[in-house]
Scaffold this motif. Structure first.
Motif, short mmCIF file in Angstrom:
data_model
loop_
_atom_site.label_atom_id
_atom_site.label_comp_id
_atom_site.label_asym_id
_atom_site.label_seq_id
_atom_site.Cartn_x
_atom_site.Cartn_y
_atom_site.Cartn_z
N GLY A 231 0.80 -1.22 0.00
CA GLY A 231 0.00 0.00 0.00
C GLY A 231 0.84 1.27 0.00
N PHE A 232 2.15 1.10 -0.08
CA PHE A 232 3.03 2.26 0.07
C PHE A 232 4.11 2.26 -1.01
CE2 PHE A 232 1.24 1.08 4.10
CZ PHE A 232 0.79 2.29 4.62
N VAL A 233 4.53 3.47 -1.39
CA VAL A 233 5.62 3.57 -2.37
C VAL A 233 6.80 4.30 -1.74
CG1 VAL A 233 4.12 3.55 -4.37
CG2 VAL A 233 4.71 5.74 -3.30
N SER A 234 7.95 4.05 -2.30
CA SER A 234 9.16 4.78 -1.92
C SER A 234 9.33 4.89 -0.42
CB SER A 234 9.10 6.19 -2.54
OG SER A 234 10.37 6.79 -2.47
N TYR A 235 9.02 3.79 0.27
CA TYR A 235 9.11 3.88 1.72
C TYR A 235 10.51 3.55 2.23
CZ TYR A 235 8.14 -1.18 1.47
OH TYR A 235 8.19 -2.50 1.17
N ALA A 236 10.73 3.92 3.47
CA ALA A 236 12.06 3.83 4.04
C ALA A 236 12.28 2.46 4.65
CB ALA A 236 12.23 4.92 5.08
N ASN A 237 12.52 1.52 3.77
CA ASN A 237 12.78 0.14 4.16
C ASN A 237 13.70 0.01 5.36
OD1 ASN A 237 12.59 -2.63 3.60
ND2 ASN A 237 12.55 -2.15 1.43
N CYS A 238 14.79 0.76 5.31
CA CYS A 238 15.84 0.62 6.33
C CYS A 238 15.43 1.24 7.65
CB CYS A 238 17.13 1.25 5.83
SG CYS A 238 17.64 0.63 4.23
N GLY A 239 14.31 1.96 7.68
CA GLY A 239 13.90 2.58 8.93
C GLY A 239 12.88 1.77 9.71
N LEU A 240 12.40 0.67 9.11
CA LEU A 240 11.28 -0.05 9.72
C LEU A 240 11.55 -0.53 11.15
CD1 LEU A 240 10.00 -1.99 6.56
CD2 LEU A 240 9.43 0.32 7.34
N PRO A 241 12.72 -1.12 11.44
CA PRO A 241 12.94 -1.58 12.82
C PRO A 241 12.86 -0.43 13.83
CG PRO A 241 14.59 -2.53 11.36
CD PRO A 241 13.84 -1.49 10.57
N TYR A 242 13.23 0.77 13.39
CA TYR A 242 13.26 1.91 14.31
C TYR A 242 11.87 2.44 14.59
CZ TYR A 242 18.20 1.57 13.46
OH TYR A 242 19.48 1.08 13.39
N TYR A 243 10.93 2.14 13.71
CA TYR A 243 9.55 2.50 14.00
C TYR A 243 8.97 1.53 15.04
CZ TYR A 243 4.60 3.40 13.60
OH TYR A 243 3.30 3.68 13.91
N ILE A 244 9.31 0.27 14.88
CA ILE A 244 8.85 -0.72 15.86
C ILE A 244 9.38 -0.36 17.25
CG2 ILE A 244 9.06 -3.15 16.56
CD1 ILE A 244 9.07 -3.81 13.52
N GLY A 245 10.61 0.09 17.32
CA GLY A 245 11.22 0.43 18.59
C GLY A 245 10.83 1.81 19.12
N GLY A 246 10.08 2.56 18.33
CA GLY A 246 9.65 3.87 18.81
C GLY A 246 10.71 4.96 18.67
N VAL A 247 11.81 4.64 17.97
CA VAL A 247 12.83 5.67 17.72
C VAL A 247 12.29 6.64 16.67
CG1 VAL A 247 15.17 6.07 16.85
CG2 VAL A 247 14.69 4.09 18.32
N ILE A 248 11.66 6.07 15.64
CA ILE A 248 10.89 6.88 14.69
C ILE A 248 9.44 6.76 15.14
CG2 ILE A 248 10.15 7.10 12.29
CD1 ILE A 248 12.80 5.71 11.53
N THR A 249 8.81 7.90 15.42
CA THR A 249 7.49 7.82 16.04
C THR A 249 6.34 8.04 15.06
OG1 THR A 249 7.84 10.12 16.67
CG2 THR A 249 8.24 8.46 18.36
N ASP A 250 6.60 8.76 14.00
CA ASP A 250 5.52 9.09 13.07
C ASP A 250 5.56 8.16 11.87
OD1 ASP A 250 3.76 10.16 11.30
OD2 ASP A 250 4.58 12.19 11.33
N PRO A 251 4.50 7.35 11.68
CA PRO A 251 4.55 6.41 10.54
C PRO A 251 4.72 7.12 9.20
CG PRO A 251 2.35 6.47 11.52
CD PRO A 251 3.25 7.23 12.43
N GLU A 252 4.30 8.39 9.14
CA GLU A 252 4.47 9.12 7.88
C GLU A 252 5.94 9.37 7.54
OE1 GLU A 252 1.98 12.46 7.29
OE2 GLU A 252 0.16 11.36 7.81
N GLU A 253 6.77 9.31 8.57
CA GLU A 253 8.21 9.46 8.32
C GLU A 253 8.73 8.32 7.44
OE1 GLU A 253 10.58 11.70 9.36
OE2 GLU A 253 9.06 13.01 10.24
N LEU A 254 8.07 7.17 7.56
CA LEU A 254 8.54 5.99 6.83
C LEU A 254 8.16 6.05 5.36
CD1 LEU A 254 7.59 3.18 9.35
CD2 LEU A 254 9.81 4.29 9.02
N THR A 255 7.07 6.70 5.07
CA THR A 255 6.58 6.75 3.69
C THR A 255 7.00 8.07 3.09
OG1 THR A 255 4.50 7.55 4.60
CG2 THR A 255 4.66 5.21 4.15
N LEU A 256 8.19 8.07 2.52
CA LEU A 256 8.83 9.30 2.06
C LEU A 256 7.95 10.03 1.05
CD1 LEU A 256 12.39 7.82 1.49
CD2 LEU A 256 11.47 8.80 3.57
#
Lengths: 565, 565
Positions: free
Chosen positions: A35-60
């Motif tokens: 459902g997403f394009v150009s997303y930040a593949n390499c950032g995914l573990p950091y979203y799970i860990g709460g280091v990246i908090t906004d899911p929109e950050e992942l979908t560039l």
């Protein structure tokens, strides 16, 4: 010209934007299964860990923004199910509506990526078992974590994703165990360098079960039983499979495209497949390794992006070529940084290259400026030519810098000795007047010119301890007392000259110190007095980390160290 | 073999140790005028500021330790007053006893360094005036600061030492003013990049008096009056002169050695002077600049250390050559990092090189991972060949890494386009999948291939504003409202295609955006519709910093900006 692109992440998204920049009139359609394009593949573990908090950050990027800016028709939740090279079309399924249709192309770019490798084990479909590849996977795991508040996790696989997940799940307070068949984490490292990573992981409370095989999974009330071969099962509230990825090339295979390693798509240096007007890039293609010249899989974002741009150039009538990949990579492991470029010693030996290696443990910046920390650097080079084959660094600040300098040197075809000449920027907060990379060059030159001979940690335990060789430890008595190699006699470097006459000069001498510097100096003195001598590369510091790691991994291992370790 | 070395810091100390490693039988005597050897020259300002607290940290080695480890006879407080090449000896004065003696050599290495340039101005000998070069200078200034608790300081000179002192004295709470004749700090930078440094300095409360000349000094009760040409004097409790260094080559000159730029010692690539068996290294010698091929002075620790090792190799009968220096440097300016390699645009133009330049302002690491900050990178390259000439970066995290990668690329002879191919290590905490250095390569390629034309900040104010050209600002209305170039009309990139028909396509179009990315994309659209267009390199972001800086430096300057700046 109508360009169809299969896959809207990394390589596919890069290519779409570049094609538009080169050709305002091209019609560009991208089909993306998720459902997403150009997303930040390499950032995914950091979203799970709460280091990246906004899911929109992942979908560039969003399909809307792609349209606005690039007039690229990004169709998410559309799966390309078949290629028809003869008709120059692809079959597409709209995953929302189920509608199937055919889309014609003039040029086709395949950027399907890879799927997480799914082991064929009983219980793989269980509820609390996850893989991590897409934004959807990430949101699913994050939701599970928030809802179920798991207190323990088993990660199957100790590669980049496994380690990043381990750090992030520890950060959430979970009890984390990594299980895998190989005896070491992070396959791009040699075992000796991985030992530093193992020590860090253990220190951070991650349990390592290396050399263990998962036999399957069973539901167990509010958890999962991870069944191990020949051993008691582990229990966990959450299991994530991260045992690697497999090129997602079913449709390419069915269409008869030439396939290579692990069914990856074969491309030439213009990123053209075996079929006319079909290009392929990213994790789904095999690439030439710059160092070995062999075809290989390198699943990294950097190469995928570069390849996407190159394919775009060629699709638009240009001529761009991909020179191959050298597999440069870096990973944060808690507060540690681990980085590699080129090939490791294991790979070099497998490839039949006659190689040598140096180890050094320089400070990240001038010792007198506060905050510097030691890193451990290993450089592998070809004997004779001193051609650089690869480097590995573990440490803290400044590791990513040195690997990028070494990666640039490797790309440029510099040999190991030329590293001494690099004119790198120095100020006390950043470096030393002789940068670690320069030091590596000095060391390689000393070996090449025969100024010093090394022996290695693998050989240390098998040295003759029957008196036929002299084993010297050139450190201070205090350092020696804290731990030393069995059978080595303490003779501090600064006292060596005074004791030269007492040494039996007809015997070979093996010298050890903490990092390898003083033992080198000792060897210079000894050699000039006609003694056949060599010193332990990397010093007791490296030996000790490996020995302790072996003890931790397998307590019966005779680690050969005395003192309080 | 008896080797005499004049000067026991950087190059001299390095050479002494290397000679011993290569030749256990050489007799090595080092004469050092100051009381310290092998001290950390580059750390001195940080001791004054209390960042480095232990003076022993500054003196990396002592004569005793040098003797113990290397059997090098380091004689501090010994000044070599004359060279006698015919007799192969030097005249030495023991500064403690006043005794003068002659010391014979087989090989002589000159590493006398440089002295702080002393302006010939009235009052230079005053009490509260200092220069900073040696450990003694440092201890003197530190003692003065502790005793007198000065509340204000004037620094004459805005080079590396001046800026490091400014930061450290500000850290002690002093009111700091930098006065100098040049219109910009940090000469290795171009004015545009220095503007970022000026802004930072001002933001940190350092007063900059650029383009002002000091006429002399007068004692003024508990302070110093710094007399300025044609302006009111400044008062300060403390004055430090840091206007540069001059090769300390009196004895070489008197002995008839060939001298070059600013009376520096001429050496060949083996570091041999014009006299047999006399070698010279470090700040006292002229070196070939790798980029221009011209002889120049480069007073940096890295080259001095490399040269010391090379001279040692040759003194011991080997053959090592120094390939020249490219002047890579880095400096911490408060929390900012400023780094350069190669030559800047000003130097390239002076050398008659037909050069072009790009500017980019990438994030230090993946935007979605917390903590990234923008850096500004300028890369100067030769037109046509795209040969790399130099790079300058100002920013925060990751600046030192990128300059070292660019320095390595420059050393290896890569051209600007090849930067796109460097296989650099990527993970979100460290970089982006397209590293800033790769981006620079893409940009240079786009220019080389004619994909886009640039105009520059210097030209922006002189663009025709009479309607003969179309001036477009491709940013959002909100960005435009916050400040824009006079006469530029706002047409957001994402609306450009819809307004193409309205544009007068026979006029040249100049496009601006914030960083240069959107204006590039706009130009690609326009160019493909037959419009002659170019975009502002570095964008409004760069223009604004320079314009603000000009306003700050000289308030009458018409900076051409509207909005609230």
């Amino acid at each position: 010209m109508k360009v169809v692109i299969v896959g809207g992440v990394a390589g596919g998204a890069t290519a779409a934007a570049r094609i538009r920049r080169l050709d305002e009139n091209a019609q560009i359609v991208v089909f993306e299964r998720s459902g997403f394009v150009s997303y930040a593949n390499c950032g995914l573990p950091y979203y799970i860990g709460g280091v990246i908090t906004d899911p929109e950050e992942l979908t560039l990027q969003t399909p809307e923004r792609f349209w606005q800016r690039f007039r690229v028709d990004m169709r998410v939740r559309h799966e390309v199910t078949a290629l028809h090279p003869q008709r120059k079309s692809v079959a597409v399924r709209d995953l929302e509506t189920g509608r199937v249709f055919e889309e014609r192309y003039d040029k086709l770019l395949l950027s399907p990526g890879a799927r997480p490798t799914q082991p064929e084990l009983p219980g793989v479909g269980l509820d609390r078992l996850f893989t991590l590849r897409t934004v959807e996977d990430t949101l699913r795991i994050r939701a599970f974590v928030e809802r179920e508040k798991p207190r323990s996790a088993v990660l199957a696989g100790g590669g980049y994703i496994g380690l990043e997940l381990a750090e992030n799940l520890r950060g959430l307070g979970m009890d984390v165990t990594i299980v895998q068949r190989p005896q070491q984490l992070l396959n791009p490292l040699d075992y000796d360098m991985a030992a530093f990573v193992h020590a860090k992981m253990r220190q951070e409370g991650v349990k390592l079960m290396l050399g263990h095989s998962v036999a399957g999974f069973e539901a167990d009330r509010n958890g999962v039983k991870v069944l191990l071969k020949g051993e008691a099962a582990l229990k966990a509230d959450l299991v994530i499979l991260a045992i690697g990825v497999t090129p997602d090339t079913r449709i390419a295979k069915e269409a008869g495209l030439e396939l290579g390693v692990k069914d990856s798509i074969v491309v030439n240096d213009r990123m053209e497949t075996s079929e006319p007007d079909i290009y392929a890039v990213g994790d789904a293609v095999e690439v030439k390794h710059c160092v070995t010249g062999e075809q290989t899989l390198i699943s990294l974002a950097g190469p995928a992006n570069k390849q996407g741009r190159i394919a775009a150039d060629n699709i638009c009538g240009g001529h761009s070529v991909y020179g191959g990949s050298q597999g440069s990579s870096v990973i944060k492991v808690f507060d540690m940084t681990v980085a590699t470029t080129g090939i490791n010693e294991r790979t070099a030996k497998k490839a039949g290259i006659d190689c040598d290696k140096i180890y050094l443990s320089p400070a990240s910046h001038a010792a007198y400026y506060p905050g510097g920390r030691l890193m451990t650097m290993k450089v592998v080079f070809e004997k004779g030519s001193c051609r650089l084959l690869g480097a590995q660094i573990v440490g803290y600040e400044g590791v990513d810098k040195r690997i990028d300098v070494l990666a640039s040197a490797l790309y440029a075809g510099l040999n190991g000795v030329q590293l001494k000449e690099l004119d790198l920027a120095y100020a006390p907060p950043y470096s030393s007047a002789k940068d670690p990379v320069n030091m590596a060059g000095f060391m390689i030159e000393n070996i090449a010119q025969g100024n010093v001979k090394q022996f290695h940690w693998e050989e240390a335990d098998a040295l003759p301890r029957d008196g036929s060789a002299l084993l010297l430890d050139a450190r201070t008595p205090a350092e020696y007392a804290r731990g030393h190699l069995e059978g080595f006699r303490n003779l501090p470097l600064d006292e060596l000259r005074e004791h030269l006459e007492e040494l039996e000069r007809d015997k070979p001498v093996y010298v050890v110190c903490q990092s390898g510097l003083r033992s080198y100096l000792a060897c210079r003195i000894l050699a000039q007095h006609g003694v056949d001598c060599c010193h332990l590369a990397g010093g007791y510091r490296l030996y000790e980390v490996i020995a302790k790691e072996r003890c931790a991994a397998e307590c019966a291992f005779p680690c050969g160290m005395e003192g309080n370790h």
